[in-house]
Design an enzyme around this catalytic site. Structure first.
Site, PDB file in Angstrom:
ATOM      1  N   GLN A   1       2.755   4.251   1.630  1.00  0.00           N
ATOM      2  CA  GLN A   1       3.377   4.277   2.979  1.00  0.00           C
ATOM      3  C   GLN A   1       3.752   2.867   3.452  1.00  0.00           C
ATOM      4  OE1 GLN A   1       4.670   6.692   4.466  1.00  0.00           O
ATOM      5  NE2 GLN A   1       3.629   8.471   3.625  1.00  0.00           N
ATOM      6  N   SER A   2       3.984   1.947   2.520  1.00  0.00           N
ATOM      7  CA  SER A   2       4.304   0.570   2.900  1.00  0.00           C
ATOM      8  C   SER A   2       5.659   0.492   3.603  1.00  0.00           C
ATOM      9  CB  SER A   2       4.333  -0.301   1.645  1.00  0.00           C
ATOM     10  OG  SER A   2       4.921  -1.555   1.924  1.00  0.00           O
ATOM     11  N   ASN A   3       5.637  -0.020   4.840  1.00  0.00           N
ATOM     12  CA  ASN A   3       6.895  -0.306   5.537  1.00  0.00           C
ATOM     13  C   ASN A   3       7.613  -1.458   4.851  1.00  0.00           C
ATOM     14  OD1 ASN A   3       6.350   1.517   7.755  1.00  0.00           O
ATOM     15  ND2 ASN A   3       4.830   0.003   8.427  1.00  0.00           N
TER      16      ASN A   3
ATOM     17  N   CYS B   1       7.655  -2.270   1.676  1.00  0.00           N
ATOM     18  CA  CYS B   1       8.393  -1.809   0.491  1.00  0.00           C
ATOM     19  C   CYS B   1       9.684  -1.106   0.912  1.00  0.00           C
ATOM     20  CB  CYS B   1       7.531  -0.871  -0.355  1.00  0.00           C
ATOM     21  SG  CYS B   1       6.244  -1.744  -1.287  1.00  0.00           S
TER      22      CYS B   1
ATOM     23  N   ALA C   1       0.857  -1.180   0.000  1.00  0.00           N
ATOM     24  CA  ALA C   1       0.000   0.000   0.000  1.00  0.00           C
ATOM     25  C   ALA C   1       0.901   1.239   0.000  1.00  0.00           C
ATOM     26  CB  ALA C   1      -0.880  -0.017   1.239  1.00  0.00           C
TER      27      ALA C   1
END
Ligand SMILES: *Cc1c(COP(=O)(O)O)cnc(C)c1O
Length: 345
Positions: free
Chosen positions: A82-84, A86, A80
């Site tokens: 703001q993906s941590n 990623c 998504a």
């Protein structure tokens, strides 16, 4: 259980700390019926490597080792905005001298801002090679395969990492965590009554279930949903735990009663704030000075608080909260977390 036969990269030196939360526990007790509540402890998986690390660090130790063993040059994953996951995958790629590309699913229209703050800023700082943004409901596996095909046409070799790093191999990271926790509790002579963990793409919860079953640890695990209620979440976690057991060659059938999921704390929607999350983030920051995040751990801690107030976690019981990281998204949610913006109840 023998994890040593699986190739692994190390991104953290030693075990993450476990700590008591005396001031938080006192504040929680004061808000429980009768003024008594559980004794809350925390396992600091927010201090994992690939700084600022989190639960994805443990999964990537096994996934990236597999990518390197296969001779891949680029990590491709999805998440998504703001993906941590990623961001930590990108950090692992940088550390290993690999390239990294993401597919971002805009579950809320226009929520990805390439010039934005928090993890979006860190994507640029760490040097992501390319980001493909797709609308909600896109087939993410197909979208990642398309990126891999494009790389192949350029003579490169992609390694596709499932959303959240949650497949059987990634789940081994939380089998390792189960063993680490067991050893820490043994060394401290500490008996705990509950482990509380966030339950999203399911690798963390499912890996822990597999690790507890495989090691004969009978402490109940409570998985607080961050995006689904139990009817949808529980089968997902059960499937993940079973896949991890199969990869380990364990003769274990994971039963529905081995997977306990709690809902009701993630609403109105994944990543959208609510008032109980704001209370939880403020409470831990202002008692024991530990930073949670608005998307995951704030809602999970809201669940722990709620279950203590309902008497599910009883006075005198010891509850271990697994902090899975995510603090970089505190920054884009600054006004919400400080209580300056209206949020859902
Ligand atoms: C991804 C994430 C979770 C959820 O873990 P899963 O393994 O996807 O279930 C929880 N907390 C944080 C901070 C995360 O980034």
């Amino acid at each position: 259980m023998d994890l040593a036969r699986f190739p692994r990269r190390r991104y953290t030196e030693g075990a993450t700390p476990i700590e008591p939360l005396p001031r938080f526990s006192a504040a929680l007790a004061a808000s429980c019926p009768g003024g008594r509540g559980p004794e809350v402890w925390i396992k600091r998986d927010d201090l994992l490597g690939l700084s600022p690390g989190g639960n994805k660090t443990r999964k990537l130790e096994f996934l990236v080792a597999d990518a390197l063993a296969q001779g891949c040059d680029t990590l491709v994953t999805c998440g998504a905005p703001q993906s941590n996951h990623c961001r930590i995958t990108l950090a692992a790629a940088v550390k290993e001298g690999l390239k990294c590309r993401f597919v971002i699913e805009e579950r809320i229209p226009n929520s990805f801002d390439a010039e934005g703050g928090g993890n979006h800023y860190l994507f640029r700082l760490l040097g992501v090679e390319a980001i493909t943004v797709v609308p909600a409901g896109t087939d993410m596996a197909a979208a990642m395969q398309q990126v891999a095909d494009e790389l192949k046409a350029l003579g490169r070799k992609a390694y596709i990492i499932a959303g959240g790093g949650s497949n059987a191999l990634g789940g081994l990271g939380y089998v390792a965590c189960a063993q680490e926790l067991q050893q820490q509790l043994f060394e401290r002579g500490l008996a705990i009554d509950h482990l509380v963990v966030g339950s999203g793409s399911s690798g963390t919860h499912g890996g822990l279930v597999a690790g507890f079953l495989g090691n004969g640890i009978t402490i109940p695990i409570t998985g607080i949903g961050v995006s689904r209620d139990p009817a949808q979440q529980q089968p997902l976690v059960l499937k993940e735990a079973q896949a991890v057991c199969a990869l380990l060659g364990l003769p274990i059938t994971v039963r529905p009663e081995d997977v306990h999921c709690v809902g009701g704390y993630w609403q109105p929607k994944y990543s959208v704030p609510n008032a109980r999350m704001v209370e939880a983030v403020q409470m831990l920051a202002r008692t024991d000075a530990i930073l949670l995040d608005p998307v995951y751990t704030g809602k999970v801690m809201a669940g722990l608080i709620g279950l203590a107030r309902e008497g599910v976690f009883k006075p005198g019981e010891r509850v271990m909260f697994l902090h899975t990281g995510g603090m970089t998204s505190l920054f884009p949610y600054q006004r919400v977390v400080l209580g300056q913006d209206e949020v859902a109840p």
